[in-house]
Design a protein around this motif. Structure first.
Motif, PDB file in Angstrom:
ATOM      1  N   ALA A  84     -42.629  26.570  -5.232  1.00 43.32           N
ATOM      2  CA  ALA A  84     -41.490  25.540  -6.248  1.00 43.32           C
ATOM      3  C   ALA A  84     -41.432  24.697  -6.243  1.00 43.32           C
ATOM      4  O   ALA A  84     -40.909  23.701  -5.410  1.00 43.32           O
ATOM      5  CB  ALA A  84     -40.389  26.487  -6.062  1.00 43.32           C
ATOM      6  N   PRO A  85     -42.021  24.017  -7.221  1.00 40.48           N
ATOM      7  CA  PRO A  85     -41.611  22.347  -8.267  1.00 40.48           C
ATOM      8  C   PRO A  85     -40.699  22.297  -7.767  1.00 40.48           C
ATOM      9  O   PRO A  85     -39.686  22.749  -7.557  1.00 40.48           O
ATOM     10  CB  PRO A  85     -42.154  22.474  -9.214  1.00 40.48           C
ATOM     11  CG  PRO A  85     -42.804  23.925  -9.598  1.00 40.48           C
ATOM     12  CD  PRO A  85     -41.743  24.980  -8.722  1.00 40.48           C
ATOM     13  N   PRO A  86     -40.917  20.565  -7.280  1.00 42.88           N
ATOM     14  CA  PRO A  86     -39.074  20.490  -6.328  1.00 42.88           C
ATOM     15  C   PRO A  86     -38.917  19.842  -7.773  1.00 42.88           C
ATOM     16  O   PRO A  86     -39.363  19.598  -8.808  1.00 42.88           O
ATOM     17  CB  PRO A  86     -39.858  18.886  -5.940  1.00 42.88           C
ATOM     18  CG  PRO A  86     -41.356  19.028  -6.231  1.00 42.88           C
ATOM     19  CD  PRO A  86     -41.895  20.215  -6.209  1.00 42.88           C
ATOM     20  N   ALA A  87     -37.205  19.078  -7.345  1.00 45.88           N
ATOM     21  CA  ALA A  87     -36.531  19.237  -8.069  1.00 45.88           C
ATOM     22  C   ALA A  87     -36.869  18.003  -8.986  1.00 45.88           C
ATOM     23  O   ALA A  87     -36.785  16.836  -7.903  1.00 45.88           O
ATOM     24  CB  ALA A  87     -34.713  19.359  -7.888  1.00 45.88           C
ATOM     25  N   TYR A  88     -36.970  16.985 -10.017  1.00 45.44           N
ATOM     26  CA  TYR A  88     -38.197  16.464  -9.284  1.00 45.44           C
ATOM     27  C   TYR A  88     -36.707  14.604  -9.741  1.00 45.44           C
ATOM     28  O   TYR A  88     -36.047  14.974 -11.252  1.00 45.44           O
ATOM     29  CB  TYR A  88     -39.054  15.536 -11.090  1.00 45.44           C
ATOM     30  CG  TYR A  88     -40.562  16.363 -10.489  1.00 45.44           C
ATOM     31  CD1 TYR A  88     -41.367  15.771  -9.587  1.00 45.44           C
ATOM     32  CD2 TYR A  88     -40.854  17.564 -11.033  1.00 45.44           C
ATOM     33  CE1 TYR A  88     -42.374  16.980  -9.116  1.00 45.44           C
ATOM     34  CE2 TYR A  88     -41.599  18.276 -10.846  1.00 45.44           C
ATOM     35  CZ  TYR A  88     -42.996  17.719  -9.166  1.00 45.44           C
ATOM     36  OH  TYR A  88     -43.556  18.334  -9.385  1.00 45.44           O
ATOM     37  N   ALA A  89     -36.457  13.917  -9.345  1.00 48.21           N
ATOM     38  CA  ALA A  89     -35.478  12.727  -9.133  1.00 48.21           C
ATOM     39  C   ALA A  89     -36.240  11.418 -10.564  1.00 48.21           C
ATOM     40  O   ALA A  89     -35.324  10.689 -11.118  1.00 48.21           O
ATOM     41  CB  ALA A  89     -35.451  12.068  -8.206  1.00 48.21           C
ATOM     42  N   ASP A  90     -38.079  11.732 -10.258  1.00 44.37           N
ATOM     43  CA  ASP A  90     -38.604  10.425 -10.764  1.00 44.37           C
ATOM     44  C   ASP A  90     -37.883   8.891 -10.766  1.00 44.37           C
ATOM     45  O   ASP A  90     -37.852   7.965 -11.884  1.00 44.37           O
ATOM     46  CB  ASP A  90     -38.786  10.788 -12.552  1.00 44.37           C
ATOM     47  CG  ASP A  90     -39.261  11.997 -12.998  1.00 44.37           C
ATOM     48  OD1 ASP A  90     -39.968  12.159 -12.325  1.00 44.37           O
ATOM     49  OD2 ASP A  90     -38.906  12.201 -14.693  1.00 44.37           O
ATOM     50  N   GLU A  91     -37.966   9.159  -9.473  1.00 40.66           N
ATOM     51  CA  GLU A  91     -37.532   7.908  -8.779  1.00 40.66           C
ATOM     52  C   GLU A  91     -38.459   6.792  -9.106  1.00 40.66           C
ATOM     53  O   GLU A  91     -39.436   6.979  -8.779  1.00 40.66           O
ATOM     54  CB  GLU A  91     -36.951   7.698  -7.437  1.00 40.66           C
ATOM     55  CG  GLU A  91     -36.099   8.492  -7.486  1.00 40.66           C
ATOM     56  CD  GLU A  91     -35.247   8.679  -5.791  1.00 40.66           C
ATOM     57  OE1 GLU A  91     -36.239   8.014  -5.091  1.00 40.66           O
ATOM     58  OE2 GLU A  91     -34.506  10.220  -5.609  1.00 40.66           O
ATOM     59  N   PRO A  92     -38.479   5.268  -9.647  1.00 38.67           N
ATOM     60  CA  PRO A  92     -39.816   4.124  -9.458  1.00 38.67           C
ATOM     61  C   PRO A  92     -39.959   4.290  -8.161  1.00 38.67           C
ATOM     62  O   PRO A  92     -39.335   3.932  -7.568  1.00 38.67           O
ATOM     63  CB  PRO A  92     -38.863   3.119  -9.968  1.00 38.67           C
ATOM     64  CG  PRO A  92     -37.686   4.089 -10.345  1.00 38.67           C
ATOM     65  CD  PRO A  92     -37.841   4.627 -10.093  1.00 38.67           C
ATOM     66  N   SER A  93     -40.874   3.985  -7.202  1.00 36.04           N
ATOM     67  CA  SER A  93     -41.567   3.871  -6.225  1.00 36.04           C
ATOM     68  C   SER A  93     -43.200   2.211  -6.744  1.00 36.04           C
ATOM     69  O   SER A  93     -43.541   2.237  -8.056  1.00 36.04           O
ATOM     70  CB  SER A  93     -42.697   4.906  -5.665  1.00 36.04           C
ATOM     71  OG  SER A  93     -42.645   4.818  -4.572  1.00 36.04           O
ATOM     72  N   THR A  94     -43.912   2.069  -5.312  1.00 28.64           N
ATOM     73  CA  THR A  94     -44.937   0.918  -5.515  1.00 28.64           C
ATOM     74  C   THR A  94     -45.702   1.500  -4.766  1.00 28.64           C
ATOM     75  O   THR A  94     -46.282   2.781  -3.895  1.00 28.64           O
ATOM     76  CB  THR A  94     -44.336   0.104  -4.979  1.00 28.64           C
ATOM     77  OG1 THR A  94     -43.568   0.059  -3.263  1.00 28.64           O
ATOM     78  CG2 THR A  94     -42.650  -0.580  -5.644  1.00 28.64           C
ATOM     79  N   PRO A  95     -46.449   0.923  -5.081  1.00 26.05           N
ATOM     80  CA  PRO A  95     -47.720   1.446  -4.251  1.00 26.05           C
ATOM     81  C   PRO A  95     -48.216   1.002  -2.289  1.00 26.05           C
ATOM     82  O   PRO A  95     -48.471   1.769  -1.990  1.00 26.05           O
ATOM     83  CB  PRO A  95     -49.481  -0.111  -4.614  1.00 26.05           C
ATOM     84  CG  PRO A  95     -48.799  -0.640  -6.719  1.00 26.05           C
ATOM     85  CD  PRO A  95     -47.355  -0.180  -6.295  1.00 26.05           C
TER      86      PRO A  95
END
Length: 117
Positions: A84-95
């Motif tokens: 099942a898809p995760p509960a997306y937190a949409d936290e910014p990340s970096t390369p």
């Protein structure tokens, strides 16, 4: 200017490009497994946008799952690895953070295979 982003085309090309060369966890019955970091980095390098992450359970701990926001829309090309898809937190990340979860050789392998697909 980045190329036009067509989610269906990108997903089809990724399915042809994913392999054991782009993730040591790759399996024929679950080709997206372990591909999130390399995939997010490849899409980021081609289409721009943002790198995002959300915590998911992995081997008894929480680990980051990487995906993209392209043209203002969240896009998780590797969501099919989960039941099942995760509960997306949409936290910014970096390369740099995403690369710490994979290797430059796996990213290069996926990028070459994606371009050839």
């Amino acid at each position: 200017m980045p190329p036009r982003f067509d989610p269906a085309e990108v997903e089809a090309r990724l399915r042809r490009a994913w392999s054991a060369g782009s993730s040591s966890r790759w399996r024929p019955d679950n080709p997206a497994l372990g591909q999130c970091s390399a995939t997010a980095l490849v899409l980021y390098s081609i289409y721009g946008g943002e790198l995002l992450k959300t915590p998911v359970p992995f081997e008894g701990r929480m680990a980051p799952h990487f995906y993209n926001r392209i043209a203002g829309r969240s896009f998780d090309a590797t969501a099919s690895q989960f039941a099942a898809p995760p509960a997306y937190a949409d936290e910014p990340s970096t390369p740099e953070e995403a690369l710490a979860d994979t290797s430059s050789s796996q990213v290069a392998h996926l990028l070459a295979a994606f371009r050839a697909a």
